[in-house]
Design an enzyme around this catalytic site. Structure first.
Site, PDB file in Angstrom:
ATOM      1  N   HIS A 375       0.789  -1.232   0.000  1.00 31.67           N
ATOM      2  CA  HIS A 375       0.000   0.000   0.000  1.00 31.67           C
ATOM      3  C   HIS A 375       0.817   1.275   0.000  1.00 31.67           C
ATOM      4  O   HIS A 375       0.241   2.360   0.049  1.00 31.67           O
ATOM      5  CB  HIS A 375      -0.929   0.042   1.218  1.00 31.67           C
ATOM      6  N   LYS A 566      -8.547  14.246   3.952  1.00 31.37           N
ATOM      7  CA  LYS A 566      -7.739  13.026   3.973  1.00 31.37           C
ATOM      8  C   LYS A 566      -6.848  13.130   5.201  1.00 31.37           C
ATOM      9  O   LYS A 566      -6.801  14.192   5.835  1.00 31.37           O
ATOM     10  CB  LYS A 566      -6.888  12.909   2.702  1.00 31.37           C
ATOM     11  N   ARG A 567      -6.139  12.055   5.565  1.00 33.64           N
ATOM     12  CA  ARG A 567      -5.194  12.173   6.666  1.00 33.64           C
ATOM     13  C   ARG A 567      -4.235  13.329   6.397  1.00 33.64           C
ATOM     14  O   ARG A 567      -3.866  13.605   5.249  1.00 33.64           O
ATOM     15  CB  ARG A 567      -4.415  10.856   6.842  1.00 33.64           C
ATOM     16  N   LYS A 572       0.912  14.422   1.348  1.00 31.94           N
ATOM     17  CA  LYS A 572      -0.368  14.781   0.738  1.00 31.94           C
ATOM     18  C   LYS A 572      -0.469  16.287   0.471  1.00 31.94           C
ATOM     19  O   LYS A 572      -1.367  16.755  -0.216  1.00 31.94           O
ATOM     20  CB  LYS A 572      -1.523  14.315   1.625  1.00 31.94           C
ATOM     21  N   THR A 674      -8.225   6.933  -2.684  1.00 29.91           N
ATOM     22  CA  THR A 674      -9.585   6.482  -2.971  1.00 29.91           C
ATOM     23  C   THR A 674     -10.563   7.634  -2.746  1.00 29.91           C
ATOM     24  O   THR A 674     -11.649   7.631  -3.321  1.00 29.91           O
ATOM     25  CB  THR A 674      -9.994   5.293  -2.086  1.00 29.91           C
ATOM     26  N   LYS A 678     -14.221   8.829  -4.798  1.00 27.08           N
ATOM     27  CA  LYS A 678     -15.526   9.199  -4.219  1.00 27.08           C
ATOM     28  C   LYS A 678     -15.969  10.549  -4.760  1.00 27.08           C
ATOM     29  O   LYS A 678     -17.132  10.742  -5.112  1.00 27.08           O
ATOM     30  CB  LYS A 678     -15.430   9.261  -2.686  1.00 27.08           C
TER      31      LYS A 678
HETATM   32  C1  LIG Z   1     -11.855   7.554   1.502  1.00 23.49           C
HETATM   33  C2  LIG Z   1     -11.382   7.897   2.849  1.00 23.49           C
HETATM   34  C3  LIG Z   1     -10.018   8.041   3.096  1.00 23.49           C
HETATM   35  C4  LIG Z   1      -8.966   7.940   2.013  1.00 23.49           C
HETATM   36  O1  LIG Z   1      -8.811   9.219   1.423  1.00 23.49           O
HETATM   37  P1  LIG Z   1      -7.535   9.574   0.512  1.00 23.49           P
HETATM   38  O2  LIG Z   1      -7.884  10.925  -0.025  1.00 23.49           O
HETATM   39  O3  LIG Z   1      -7.482   8.529  -0.556  1.00 23.49           O
HETATM   40  O4  LIG Z   1      -6.353   9.575   1.394  1.00 23.49           O
HETATM   41  C5  LIG Z   1      -9.606   8.373   4.370  1.00 23.49           C
HETATM   42  N1  LIG Z   1     -10.496   8.533   5.365  1.00 23.49           N
HETATM   43  C6  LIG Z   1     -11.833   8.411   5.168  1.00 23.49           C
HETATM   44  C7  LIG Z   1     -12.770   8.627   6.310  1.00 23.49           C
HETATM   45  C8  LIG Z   1     -12.315   8.076   3.909  1.00 23.49           C
HETATM   46  O5  LIG Z   1     -13.631   7.953   3.726  1.00 23.49           O
END
Ligand SMILES: *Cc1c(COP(=O)(O)O)cnc(C)c1O
Length: 834
Positions: A375, A566-567, A572, A674, A678
């Protein structure tokens, strides 16, 4: 057949069980039963929590019917089973998802209405199951949804943490962590199954014994044992009668009632031991994409691997007997990163020490059943555990790892005779002051499949980190681009868009997202565009209400909603986003606002509690937000908010209400992402680097529907060698003013110097994230996005095309590829006749 599954009380013995009703009347009746008789509440109880519990139990029993049928169907089909092993499952809420997947949304809403309640208010009572950090854990949750929807016999195995991901509060602009005791009010979705408890061993010592017949056997003695008690969660497929299982293990002490052995004085020590055992599953480690060498974390990893494998073997033996000739044809384990990779030596141990197989027999089985997903490319996230720690916690496992390594290095030496550097580089044991076990190498050596999670990521893996292994075993390596489930991330979170799409192209896209491409036909239909815009507008109002409530900041839904959630991590580059915000603020202050597009910038995410820079970036975002939002000159032109406690349930409101999705990692660092998918599915347009799955998103939507910027992964590595941020700043007056505002303390007037480490990081020639390098190109792309937003018709068209081209990013596609390329499972329809 499994002893415990013998038909002691098969339904016929009791009575023919009638299927539970699926209409509003039936739901009302069962709701009343649970409310009054099961929960013991009365008509005077005003606490909505019990209304939630009553509807949860009402839905749960409908899941249980299908759950049992699915289990019988799997047993009868006698088919191969897959197991998804993961230290994290970021499930979010269960009620709305179960209602949707059972096809009960309309009857359930109607039933609650008849009772004077609102289904969504009840759904809002549920606490997120936050048993994961971020993308990796959410991927596991989306995968389970797709496995059930594709009717694949796949079981998830994980840990039932007493405390999930911490709750984030913002105090004085800084992150404060609070424990998430999510089980406090009970969890109606879980079923304890103490009858399947397993025993996991820790500590002790190993002995080799010579048997009379000349063979040797290995004993692991004087261990400190812990029970693993399973809790099962139902995983419903989409309207297909399948309900799969996620089995989560809780640690429990073995010896609490063994008190005779202790004299009176040891009583308290004995109870303290109980604590130590139960600590194993007490808390989720809140570090995303980074490691620490804590013994408790390694205990968690082994605990999951051992309990899960014993559970699988026990089921196998009870159904097939103590013969393992066909075990590898009928079982497959997918390892979600290296976290569960103790499964490799643990399966060897169980097969040899407990089932009496030879090394070669056990190795054949292990390397035909294990598959590993990588990952991350970040070196700091590659797990290593010290050999002494391994020896202390699992001495028998260490012996097996050393033997695996010895045999593996023999293979390397015969392939590359005399190449001692290669031996050193490929060894599972890293030499040094303290020897370390390289978990990724253990996983690769023990698996028949190794995959990355997006095309670029998988390519970089075989060119870089795993190059030597690729040379040795090219056939093991493959790519499986991530996805997200369109049930939760479209049908459930965006009912407005789902209704609109259904009216035009039918509802087939929910179960088969490739069908969403049919919406492209309507991209130029003015009526469809107007409706699309209205849905987005309503979703923006919903998001604005959340921001108002959580942040006290007013977002005008006519503005461009620019979102990065995101985190929080340096790679990032939330920092790049902040630099752009400061640049916009600077433009407003200088009066450079011709043709301006009003913009609302939303940033959210949790920082690992020990990650100093990430926490400082949160503070910076909040300080900049305060200055911008309080400046009357700025007005509606720019609003900035930091949304506290980003989680699955928040994302369900955020992604439908977003116009512009920020995916701005340093190229080559984000394995897939991911969140990007979304947003795309819900009609946001991406501004992004050529990183992870962004590349594939851009391929699908076309260059004209994506705002690309920044260095490529290749350019990043080339430019790194003579990177000179001071030169970049000096040559760019916009960036120079931004840095000037930062260094002058404009955003920290009464907190002198607190952002100096951030300035220093940006100005360092060794900045691994190359923030300054991409600033100019980012600003240009942002300007294009702002201009594009002013042409409403063109923007809506881009939005439609993004949704319509998101078919590839369903986890149904991802899981089909895992199944065709790795698992080879046969779907089983529990409702099939005959
Ligand atoms: C989808 C999702 C992530 C992943 O987000 P990235 O932008 O791909 O890092 C992290 N936390 C939550 C709560 C999510 O729904």
């Amino acid at each position: 057949m499994h002893d415990k599954e013998k038909n002691i009380l098969c339904p016929q013995n009791i009575c023919e069980l009638e299927a539970l009703p699926m209409d509003a009347e039936g739901l009302v009746k069962d709701f009343a039963h649970h409310y009054f008789h099961h929960l013991g509440r009365d008509r005077f109880c005003r606490n909505i929590r019990y209304h939630y519990q009553a509807i949860a139990y009402t839905i749960r029993e409908r899941l249980i019917e299908r759950w049992n049928n699915t289990r019988y169907a799997y047993i009868n089909a006698n088919t191969k089973t897959g197991y998804y092993l993961s230290l994290e499952f970021l499930m979010g809420r269960a009620l709305g998802n179960a209602v949707l997947n059972l096809g009960l949304d309309e009857p359930a809403a109607e039933a609650m209405q008849q009772l004077g309640l609102h289904l969504e208010d009840l759904a809002d009572q549920e606490i997120d199951a936050g048993l994961g950090n971020g993308g990796l854990g959410r991927l596991a949750a989306c995968f389970l949804d797709s496995c059930a929807t594709l009717q694949l016999p796949v079981m998830g195995y994980g840990i039932r943490y007493e405390y999930g991901m911490f709750r984030q509060r913002i105090e004085d602009g800084r992150q404060v962590e609070e424990p998430d005791h999510w089980l406090r009010d009970g969890n109606p979705w879980e079923m304890e199954r103490p009858e399947y408890t397993q025993r996991v061993r820790f500590g002790g010592r190993c002995e080799t014994r010579r048997n009379d017949d000349g063979t040797v056997s290995f004993c692991w003695l004087d261990t400190h044992d812990v029970f693993a008690v399973p809790y099962d969660l139902p995983i419903p497929g989409y309207r297909n009668g399948t309900v799969n299982t996620l089995r989560l293990w809780k640690a429990a002490a073995t010896d609490v009632f063994d008190l005779e052995e202790f004299n009176a004085g040891s009583y308290t020590e004995s109870v303290a031991m109980k604590n130590e055992a139960e600590n194993i599953t007490m808390v989720l480690y809140p570090n995303d994409a980074s490691e620490n060498g804590k013994a408790l974390r390694l205990r968690q990893q082994y605990f999951l691997a051992s309990a899960s494998l014993q559970d699988v073997l026990q089921r196998w033996i009870s159904r097939q007997g103590k013969t393992f000739a066909h075990f590898a044809e009928r079982n497959c384990f997918q390892l979600n990163d290296t976290h569960p990779s103790c499964a490799v030596p643990e399966l060897m141990r169980l097969l040899m020490d407990e089932q009496g197989l030879t090394w070669d027999e056990a190795w054949q089985i292990t390397t035909r059943t294990m598959a590993y997903t990588n990952h991350t490319l970040l070196p700091e996230a590659l797990e290593k555990w010290s050999v002494p720690l391994f020896r202390q916690l699992m001495p028998r496992l260490l012996e097996i790892i050393l033997e695996i390594n010895a045999r593996f290095l023999g293979e390397v030496a015969s392939r590359w005779p005399g190449d001692s550097e290669r031996l050193r580089n490929m060894s599972i044991i890293e030499e040094g002051e303290v020897q370390q076990v390289r978990m990724a190498y253990l996983a690769i050596v023990g698996s028949f499949s190794v995959n990355g999670v997006a095309a670029l990521h998988s390519e970089l893996l075989v060119q870089g980190l795993f190059r030597d292994f690729y040379e040795l075993w090219p056939e093991k390596f493959n790519n499986k681009t991530n996805g997200v489930t369109p049930r939760r991330w479209l049908a459930r979170c965006n009912p407005g868009l789902t209704r609109l799409l259904t009216a035009r192209i039918g509802d087939g896209f929910v179960a088969d997202l490739s069908k969403i491409s049919e919406a492209v036909r309507f991209a130029d239909d003015p009526e469809f565009r107007r409706e699309w815009h209205d849905v987005k507008r309503a979703n923006k109002e919903r998001l604005a209400a959340l921001v108002q409530e959580q942040c006290g900041v007013t977002f005008n839904p006519d503005s461009l909603f620019d979102v990065q959630v995101k985190r929080i991590h340096e790679y990032k580059r939330q920092l790049l986003n902040v630099l752009h915000v400061i640049h916009l603020y600077d433009r407003i202050k200088r009066g450079d606002t011709d043709g301006w597009t009003d913009r609302c910038v939303l940033i959210g995410g949790k920082a690992a509690p020990g990650y100093y820079m990430a926490k400082l970036i949160i503070k910076l975002i909040n300080n900049v937000a305060r200055v911008v939002n309080e400046d009357p000159v700025v007005g509606d032109r720019l609003k900035v908010a930091f949304l506290p406690n980003y989680r699955v349930t928040a994302m369900e409101v955020i992604c439908p209400g977003t116009d512009l999705s920020e995916q701005i990692s340093t190229a080559g660092k984000e394995a897939s992402g991911t969140g990007n998918m979304k947003f795309m599915m819900n009609g946001a347009i991406t501004i992004g680097t050529l990183d992870g799955a962004n590349i594939e998103i851009r391929e699908e939507v076309g260059d004209e529907n994506f705002f690309v910027f920044g260095l490529t992964a290749e350019e990043v590595e080339r430019e790194r060698r003579n990177y000179n941020p001071a030169g970049i700043v000096a040559a760019d007056p916009d960036l120079e003013r931004v840095m000037q505002l930062l260094t002058s303390g404009h955003f920290n007037m009464f907190e002198k110097g607190i952002f100096d480490p951030i300035v220093k990081a940006i100005m360092s020639p060794h900045d691994p994230w190359m923030v300054a390098a991409d600033f100019r190109s980012f600003v240009r792309a942002q300007r294009q996005a702002a201009e594009a937003y002013q042409d409403r018709e063109a923007w809506v068209r881009m939005s439609i095309v993004n949704s319509a081209r998101s078919g590839k990013f369903s986890t149904d596609r991802t899981i089909s590829e895992y199944n065709e390329g790795i698992w080879h499972l046969r779907p089983v329809d529990p409702e099939a006749k005959g």
